[in-house]
Scaffold this motif. Structure first.
Motif, short mmCIF file in Angstrom:
data_model
loop_
_atom_site.label_atom_id
_atom_site.label_comp_id
_atom_site.label_asym_id
_atom_site.label_seq_id
_atom_site.Cartn_x
_atom_site.Cartn_y
_atom_site.Cartn_z
N MET A 291 0.83 -1.20 0.00
CA MET A 291 0.00 0.00 0.00
C MET A 291 0.87 1.25 0.00
O MET A 291 0.53 2.25 -0.64
CB MET A 291 -0.94 0.00 1.21
CG MET A 291 -1.94 1.15 1.19
SD MET A 291 -3.36 0.92 2.29
CE MET A 291 -2.60 1.17 3.89
N GLY A 292 1.98 1.21 0.71
CA GLY A 292 2.88 2.35 0.73
C GLY A 292 3.44 2.67 -0.65
O GLY A 292 3.46 3.83 -1.08
N PHE A 293 3.89 1.64 -1.36
CA PHE A 293 4.44 1.86 -2.70
C PHE A 293 3.39 2.42 -3.65
O PHE A 293 3.68 3.27 -4.49
CB PHE A 293 5.00 0.55 -3.26
CG PHE A 293 6.45 0.31 -2.91
CD1 PHE A 293 7.46 0.76 -3.75
CD2 PHE A 293 6.80 -0.35 -1.74
CE1 PHE A 293 8.79 0.56 -3.42
CE2 PHE A 293 8.13 -0.56 -1.41
CZ PHE A 293 9.13 -0.11 -2.25
N LEU A 294 2.15 1.96 -3.53
CA LEU A 294 1.10 2.42 -4.42
C LEU A 294 0.57 3.80 -4.02
O LEU A 294 0.52 4.73 -4.82
CB LEU A 294 -0.04 1.41 -4.44
CG LEU A 294 0.22 0.12 -5.23
CD1 LEU A 294 -0.79 -0.96 -4.86
CD2 LEU A 294 0.17 0.39 -6.73
N TYR A 295 0.18 3.93 -2.76
CA TYR A 295 -0.47 5.16 -2.31
C TYR A 295 0.48 6.37 -2.31
O TYR A 295 0.13 7.45 -2.82
CB TYR A 295 -1.07 4.97 -0.91
CG TYR A 295 -1.50 6.25 -0.26
CD1 TYR A 295 -2.60 6.95 -0.73
CD2 TYR A 295 -0.78 6.79 0.81
CE1 TYR A 295 -3.00 8.14 -0.14
CE2 TYR A 295 -1.17 7.99 1.40
CZ TYR A 295 -2.27 8.65 0.92
OH TYR A 295 -2.65 9.84 1.50
#
Length: 450
Positions: free
Chosen positions: A135-139
């Protein structure tokens, strides 16, 4: 004495002609991609509340405690924030699409691995850590790219894209609730793995950045940013409101069970909170662009605190709880809908990615332990204490962003004074000489778009 260059970071000290984003065009495709990313990250993550209610009611894993379950949900968000510096480095070295592809793979792997979990520690690694990293890489990557495409409509574009968290939460809360009943929780996780893989892959293929034009700062950390009063006000706003936001997000389905509702009704309550997020964020963005991004953030943050005291505490029936979930949802995620445009107003576009990643790092601890704190309050003195806690956190958050408004008004006054004296305006984000007189009656109460 002022120099030609700012000694703080080597950026121009005086305001120069800035890049003018297209304010639309392909930017709306990027906004749609970030919308889908939010659907399949934050939306999927919000369905943990339904899994949580199921695991608690069925005692799914032997010897697992309520606190352990609560920490899994907090861990998924905190790990997304913890890797912000890693994501910034990845964006710099590998590029935007490669970072998004890494996040897509991690999200899908985490869902698939969760379906095979036989003990709670395995969920810590899959649903908690691995999902959080993905989620960190995407968001974080999407949040850094989207503002590059907009200026006057920046808050609206960010709000529309962030409403994906609400639409995703609505779909996945209802879908996971139905899936657990009909397929079982393991197959439900497998379905989530497939849907997230397909949707996020489309976003990886379509999204574009404007890094060559904007030229964002490449550093992933600068401790000198913490010397700014404005940075600490934004961090305070995020820390306290996240304590309330995560408690609401994960606790409402379980609170429904505590007042005698069914698990199905609990999942509907969680879905209504997500529907409120989806419906509330686009109007919030529109009004922020029109009346001031900080002004609207103050109002909506305070409104959520008032709703907690006025509606959640007396909510002892299904109907009242539905009304609370829907209305509070429109304002409960104000920080995440507003933090990027507000931070851009304070530090400028070149420093936005750096400042945002540092704000994310400061939120690791509160997001990890928010639901654990809430469950601790519930177990010791009932849900009333948790409800009061959430309301107070939002009120405190509104006070901190109100202080940020005074700081920004002081900065604007300083620029106007320099213009009247024939001096050049300072670039956005340049450290100011004043430190003691930024909190003023004028800054707090002046009717002005800020």
């Amino acid at each position: 004495m002022e120099t030609e260059r700012d000694a703080y970071d080597g950026q121009p000290l005086y305001a120069e002609r800035e890049d003018v984003p297209p304010d639309g065009g392909y930017g709306w495709v990027v906004a749609a991609c970030v919308f889908l990313i939010n659907v399949h990250t934050w939306g999927v993550n919000s369905s943990w509340g339904v899994f949580l209610a199921h695991f608690l009611s069925q005692s799914q894993f032997e010897n697992a405690t309520h606190l352990q379950y609560a920490l899994i949900g907090g861990l998924s968000i905190s790990q997304a924030l913890l890797v912000s510096s890693v994501v910034s480095t990845s964006n710099d070295k590998l590029g935007t699409r490669a970072s998004l592809a890494i996040g897509t793979l991690l999200i899908s792997v985490s869902m698939l691995a969760s379906s095979y979990a036989t003990s709670v520690w395995q969920l810590f690694l899959s649903q908690g850590a691995c999902f959080g990293y993905g989620m960190g890489f995407l968001y974080i990557t999407g949040s850094a790219v989207l503002p590059q495409w907009f200026s006057k409509r920046r808050s609206l574009a960010v709000a529309i894209s962030s409403s994906g968290a609400g639409f995703g939460g609505l779909a996945y809360n209802l879908g996971v609730g139905s899936g657990i009943e009909q397929l079982g929780w393991r197959w439900t996780y497998i379905v989530l793995a497939i849907s997230t893989l397909l949707a996020n892959t489309v976003c990886v293929m379509l999204i574009r950045d404007r890094n060559k034009v904007v030229q964002p700062q490449r550093r992933f950390f600068d401790r000198r940013l913490f010397a700014h009063v404005s940075t600490w006000l934004i961090i305070t706003w995020g820390v306290v409101t996240d304590l309330g936001y995560i408690t609401l997000l994960y606790s409402l389905p379980n609170y429904s069970l505590s007042i005698g509702l069914t698990a199905r009704q609990g999942s509907v309550v969680g879905a209504m909170l997500s529907l409120g997020i989806a419906l509330g964020r686009p109007p919030m963005g529109y009004w922020a662009d029109r009346h001031g991004r900080i002004n609207v953030a103050i109002f909506t943050t305070a409104a959520c605190g008032v709703l907690c005291f006025a509606l959640w505490i007396p909510a002892k029936s299904y109907a009242v709880l539905i009304i609370f979930a829907l209305t509070s949802g429109t304002v409960t995620g104000t920080f995440w809908a507003s933090v990027v445009p507000v931070t851009a107003e304070i530090v400028g576009m070149q420093k936005l990615s750096l400042a945002f990643s540092m704000v994310c790092l400061s939120l690791v601890l509160p997001t990890t332990f928010a639901e654990g704190i809430a469950l601790g309050l519930v177990s010791s003195s009932g849900y009333l204490s948790a409800q009061v806690f959430v309301g107070c956190m939002y009120v405190l958050g509104a006070l901190s962003i109100w202080g940020l408004r005074s700081w920004k008004v002081r900065e604007t006054d300083d620029d106007e004074l320099r213009e009247r004296e024939g001096r050049s305006s300072l670039a956005v984000g340049t450290p100011r000489a004043y430190t003691k007189f930024w909190l003023t009656q004028r800054g707090l109460f002046l009717r002005q778009k800020v």
